[in-house]
Design a protein around this motif. Structure first.
Motif, PDB file in Angstrom:
ATOM      1  N   LYS A 231      29.597  71.296  65.886  1.00 16.55           N
ATOM      2  CA  LYS A 231      29.485  70.898  67.288  1.00 16.55           C
ATOM      3  C   LYS A 231      28.258  71.481  67.971  1.00 16.55           C
ATOM      4  O   LYS A 231      27.739  70.893  68.927  1.00 16.55           O
ATOM      5  CB  LYS A 231      30.752  71.321  68.045  1.00 16.55           C
ATOM      6  CG  LYS A 231      31.990  70.548  67.645  1.00 16.55           C
ATOM      7  CD  LYS A 231      33.204  71.000  68.452  1.00 16.55           C
ATOM      8  CE  LYS A 231      34.437  70.198  68.062  1.00 16.55           C
ATOM      9  NZ  LYS A 231      35.645  70.639  68.810  1.00 16.55           N
ATOM     10  N   THR A 232      27.794  72.636  67.525  1.00 10.68           N
ATOM     11  CA  THR A 232      26.626  73.245  68.173  1.00 10.68           C
ATOM     12  C   THR A 232      25.348  72.454  67.908  1.00 10.68           C
ATOM     13  O   THR A 232      24.323  72.699  68.559  1.00 10.68           O
ATOM     14  CB  THR A 232      26.420  74.690  67.687  1.00 10.68           C
ATOM     15  OG1 THR A 232      26.183  74.687  66.267  1.00 10.68           O
ATOM     16  CG2 THR A 232      27.630  75.552  68.013  1.00 10.68           C
ATOM     17  N   LYS A 233      25.391  71.501  66.980  1.00  8.70           N
ATOM     18  CA  LYS A 233      24.206  70.711  66.641  1.00  8.70           C
ATOM     19  C   LYS A 233      24.219  69.312  67.268  1.00  8.70           C
ATOM     20  O   LYS A 233      23.298  68.532  67.035  1.00  8.70           O
ATOM     21  CB  LYS A 233      24.089  70.573  65.115  1.00  8.70           C
ATOM     22  CG  LYS A 233      24.028  71.895  64.356  1.00  8.70           C
ATOM     23  CD  LYS A 233      22.760  72.664  64.648  1.00  8.70           C
ATOM     24  CE  LYS A 233      22.686  73.974  63.862  1.00  8.70           C
ATOM     25  NZ  LYS A 233      22.531  73.763  62.422  1.00  8.70           N
ATOM     26  N   THR A 234      25.234  68.991  68.051  1.00 14.75           N
ATOM     27  CA  THR A 234      25.374  67.624  68.572  1.00 14.75           C
ATOM     28  C   THR A 234      24.156  67.187  69.384  1.00 14.75           C
ATOM     29  O   THR A 234      23.641  66.080  69.203  1.00 14.75           O
ATOM     30  CB  THR A 234      26.642  67.502  69.434  1.00 14.75           C
ATOM     31  OG1 THR A 234      27.767  67.934  68.673  1.00 14.75           O
ATOM     32  CG2 THR A 234      26.866  66.069  69.866  1.00 14.75           C
ATOM     33  N   GLU A 235      23.696  68.034  70.286  1.00 13.14           N
ATOM     34  CA  GLU A 235      22.552  67.669  71.125  1.00 13.14           C
ATOM     35  C   GLU A 235      21.282  67.532  70.294  1.00 13.14           C
ATOM     36  O   GLU A 235      20.478  66.613  70.509  1.00 13.14           O
ATOM     37  CB  GLU A 235      22.354  68.704  72.237  1.00 13.14           C
ATOM     38  CG  GLU A 235      21.234  68.359  73.196  1.00 13.14           C
ATOM     39  CD  GLU A 235      21.424  67.028  73.902  1.00 13.14           C
ATOM     40  OE1 GLU A 235      20.398  66.362  74.201  1.00 13.14           O
ATOM     41  OE2 GLU A 235      22.585  66.626  74.152  1.00 13.14           O
ATOM     42  N   ALA A 236      21.087  68.432  69.332  1.00  8.91           N
ATOM     43  CA  ALA A 236      19.906  68.339  68.472  1.00  8.91           C
ATOM     44  C   ALA A 236      19.925  67.056  67.652  1.00  8.91           C
ATOM     45  O   ALA A 236      18.883  66.410  67.460  1.00  8.91           O
ATOM     46  CB  ALA A 236      19.831  69.556  67.554  1.00  8.91           C
ATOM     47  N   VAL A 237      21.096  66.662  67.163  1.00  7.84           N
ATOM     48  CA  VAL A 237      21.216  65.417  66.401  1.00  7.84           C
ATOM     49  C   VAL A 237      20.924  64.221  67.302  1.00  7.84           C
ATOM     50  O   VAL A 237      20.216  63.280  66.916  1.00  7.84           O
ATOM     51  CB  VAL A 237      22.613  65.305  65.761  1.00  7.84           C
ATOM     52  CG1 VAL A 237      22.860  63.896  65.234  1.00  7.84           C
ATOM     53  CG2 VAL A 237      22.757  66.328  64.645  1.00  7.84           C
ATOM     54  N   ARG A 238      21.451  64.241  68.512  1.00 11.24           N
ATOM     55  CA  ARG A 238      21.201  63.144  69.452  1.00 11.24           C
ATOM     56  C   ARG A 238      19.709  62.982  69.712  1.00 11.24           C
ATOM     57  O   ARG A 238      19.168  61.876  69.693  1.00 11.24           O
ATOM     58  CB  ARG A 238      21.946  63.381  70.761  1.00 11.24           C
ATOM     59  CG  ARG A 238      21.787  62.258  71.784  1.00 11.24           C
ATOM     60  CD  ARG A 238      22.493  62.560  73.086  1.00 11.24           C
ATOM     61  NE  ARG A 238      23.942  62.671  72.893  1.00 11.24           N
ATOM     62  CZ  ARG A 238      24.651  63.769  73.053  1.00 11.24           C
ATOM     63  NH1 ARG A 238      24.054  64.899  73.407  1.00 11.24           N
ATOM     64  NH2 ARG A 238      25.948  63.762  72.870  1.00 11.24           N
ATOM     65  N   GLU A 239      19.034  64.100  69.935  1.00 10.19           N
ATOM     66  CA  GLU A 239      17.592  64.041  70.182  1.00 10.19           C
ATOM     67  C   GLU A 239      16.833  63.599  68.933  1.00 10.19           C
ATOM     68  O   GLU A 239      15.867  62.835  69.016  1.00 10.19           O
ATOM     69  CB  GLU A 239      17.080  65.405  70.654  1.00 10.19           C
ATOM     70  CG  GLU A 239      17.448  65.732  72.080  1.00 10.19           C
ATOM     71  CD  GLU A 239      16.890  64.714  73.061  1.00 10.19           C
ATOM     72  OE1 GLU A 239      15.681  64.408  72.994  1.00 10.19           O
ATOM     73  OE2 GLU A 239      17.673  64.205  73.891  1.00 10.19           O
ATOM     74  N   THR A 240      17.266  64.101  67.768  1.00 10.18           N
ATOM     75  CA  THR A 240      16.611  63.717  66.516  1.00 10.18           C
ATOM     76  C   THR A 240      16.650  62.221  66.301  1.00 10.18           C
ATOM     77  O   THR A 240      15.647  61.605  65.897  1.00 10.18           O
ATOM     78  CB  THR A 240      17.280  64.433  65.330  1.00 10.18           C
ATOM     79  OG1 THR A 240      17.109  65.845  65.477  1.00 10.18           O
ATOM     80  CG2 THR A 240      16.686  63.993  64.001  1.00 10.18           C
ATOM     81  N   LEU A 241      17.776  61.613  66.584  1.00 11.64           N
ATOM     82  CA  LEU A 241      17.937  60.184  66.338  1.00 11.64           C
ATOM     83  C   LEU A 241      17.412  59.311  67.470  1.00 11.64           C
ATOM     84  O   LEU A 241      16.932  58.200  67.221  1.00 11.64           O
ATOM     85  CB  LEU A 241      19.413  59.859  66.091  1.00 11.64           C
ATOM     86  CG  LEU A 241      20.007  60.374  64.786  1.00 11.64           C
ATOM     87  CD1 LEU A 241      21.502  60.090  64.733  1.00 11.64           C
ATOM     88  CD2 LEU A 241      19.300  59.750  63.582  1.00 11.64           C
ATOM     89  N   HIS A 242      17.493  59.791  68.701  1.00 14.19           N
ATOM     90  CA  HIS A 242      17.250  58.890  69.828  1.00 14.19           C
ATOM     91  C   HIS A 242      16.202  59.370  70.824  1.00 14.19           C
ATOM     92  O   HIS A 242      15.827  58.618  71.732  1.00 14.19           O
ATOM     93  CB  HIS A 242      18.573  58.634  70.558  1.00 14.19           C
ATOM     94  CG  HIS A 242      19.638  58.100  69.656  1.00 14.19           C
ATOM     95  ND1 HIS A 242      19.614  56.810  69.164  1.00 14.19           N
ATOM     96  CD2 HIS A 242      20.735  58.686  69.108  1.00 14.19           C
ATOM     97  CE1 HIS A 242      20.668  56.617  68.377  1.00 14.19           C
ATOM     98  NE2 HIS A 242      21.351  57.737  68.323  1.00 14.19           N
ATOM     99  N   GLY A 243      15.732  60.594  70.686  1.00 15.60           N
ATOM    100  CA  GLY A 243      14.690  61.079  71.580  1.00 15.60           C
ATOM    101  C   GLY A 243      13.316  60.619  71.134  1.00 15.60           C
ATOM    102  O   GLY A 243      13.141  60.079  70.035  1.00 15.60           O
ATOM    103  N   PRO A 244      12.315  60.824  71.977  1.00 16.42           N
ATOM    104  CA  PRO A 244      10.941  60.487  71.571  1.00 16.42           C
ATOM    105  C   PRO A 244      10.485  61.377  70.422  1.00 16.42           C
ATOM    106  O   PRO A 244      10.829  62.558  70.364  1.00 16.42           O
ATOM    107  CB  PRO A 244      10.131  60.747  72.845  1.00 16.42           C
ATOM    108  CG  PRO A 244      10.958  61.699  73.645  1.00 16.42           C
ATOM    109  CD  PRO A 244      12.378  61.395  73.334  1.00 16.42           C
ATOM    110  N   ILE A 245       9.709  60.810  69.511  1.00 14.57           N
ATOM    111  CA  ILE A 245       9.190  61.593  68.397  1.00 14.57           C
ATOM    112  C   ILE A 245       8.119  62.529  68.923  1.00 14.57           C
ATOM    113  O   ILE A 245       7.093  62.093  69.448  1.00 14.57           O
ATOM    114  CB  ILE A 245       8.632  60.684  67.287  1.00 14.57           C
ATOM    115  CG1 ILE A 245       9.765  59.843  66.681  1.00 14.57           C
ATOM    116  CG2 ILE A 245       7.941  61.513  66.192  1.00 14.57           C
ATOM    117  CD1 ILE A 245       9.301  58.833  65.651  1.00 14.57           C
TER     118      ILE A 245
END
Length: 258
Positions: free
Chosen positions: A213-227
């Motif tokens: 669960k501590t990685k949820t935000e990082a995963v969201r950004e990895t997949l959907h944030g700007p590169i």
């Protein structure tokens, strides 16, 4: 036994899989890494791999060591980062983690450890790393989106170095406490040596395992944030052969159209 993902998708070039639980995630990732190793065993005499050291890698490392198809004596291993300032017996040293979980369990051809006490280590490790191409990188993603110790303030997608000294961001250091590796922030070293992002991205294949669960935000950004370096792991979306393995906790509750 093949482990089936409960969901999967594609973001640019990055393929991602979501599994019901952490064990299934690790088992599936290990199976895919092993398949790639077996394929390479048919094509070349030596395989060069880089391994991450973190609790997130426990399952994939365990299942890799159980796969009897892997000819470990043909594999040269590197690890991707190391703290500066810990004594050589410290359990928090990444090389000691990897010795316990992997390097002392199977018979590698060679193991190249980062010696963070050596003043000429950057030059030495650069030479070793550049001897031949890297075939496989097994990595994770930090809570702040780092890969290896390339935190947002020091991440550089055009870095000319192979390995460099970095100052660790506080969020990265706090993660080491959250993971149970240190009792408090004051114990976590301020500096480390890390393979750079271009060094990691030079690998022919990348397998990234990210539970919790501590990685949820990082995963969201990895997949959907700007590169970009605000979330260094977004660079994985540009690699020709990269795969991301998640459990339900790290993927979160949102749908693919995030």
């Amino acid at each position: 036994m093949t482990v089936k993902a409960i969901s999967e998708g594609q973001k640019e070039k990055l393929t991602y899989y979501v599994f019901e639980d952490r064990d299934s995630m690790g088992r599936a990732a290990a199976a895919d890494v092993a398949e790639q190793i077996v394929k390479l065993q048919r094509e070349q005499s030596e395989i060069r791999m880089v391994f991450a050291a973190a609790p997130s890698q426990n399952e994939v490392l365990h299942y890799l060591t159980q796969d009897n198809r892997i000819e470990w004596e043909r594999i040269t291993a590197f690890h991707m980062d190391e703290y500066i300032g810990l004594h050589e017996e410290a359990p928090q040293l990444f090389q000691n983690f990897l010795k316990e979980k992997l390097f002392e369990k199977v018979p590698f051809k060679q193991i190249h450890l980062i010696n963070s006490t050596n003043g000429e280590e950057v030059e030495r490790y650069t030479r070793l790393f550049q001897e031949r191409p890297i075939d496989i990188v097994c990595l994770g993603i930090g809570e702040n989106g780092h890969i290896a110790f390339n935190d947002p303030p020091v991440a550089d997608f055009q870095d000319e170095a192979i390995i460099k000294k970095v100052e660790l961001e506080e969020a990265c250091r706090q993660q080491q406490v959250n993971d149970g590796c240190f009792k408090g922030l004051e114990e976590v070293p301020l500096y480390a040596l890390t393979l750079t992002i271009p060094a990691l991205m030079s690998a022919k294949s990348m397998y990234c395992v990210v539970p919790g669960k501590t990685k949820t935000e990082a995963v969201r950004e990895t997949l959907h944030g700007p590169i970009g370096t605000a979330c260094p792991a977004t660079i994985l979306r540009t690699h020709d052969h990269a795969f991301l393995y998640l459990d339900g906790d790290s993927y979160g509750d949102e749908k693919d159209e995030r």
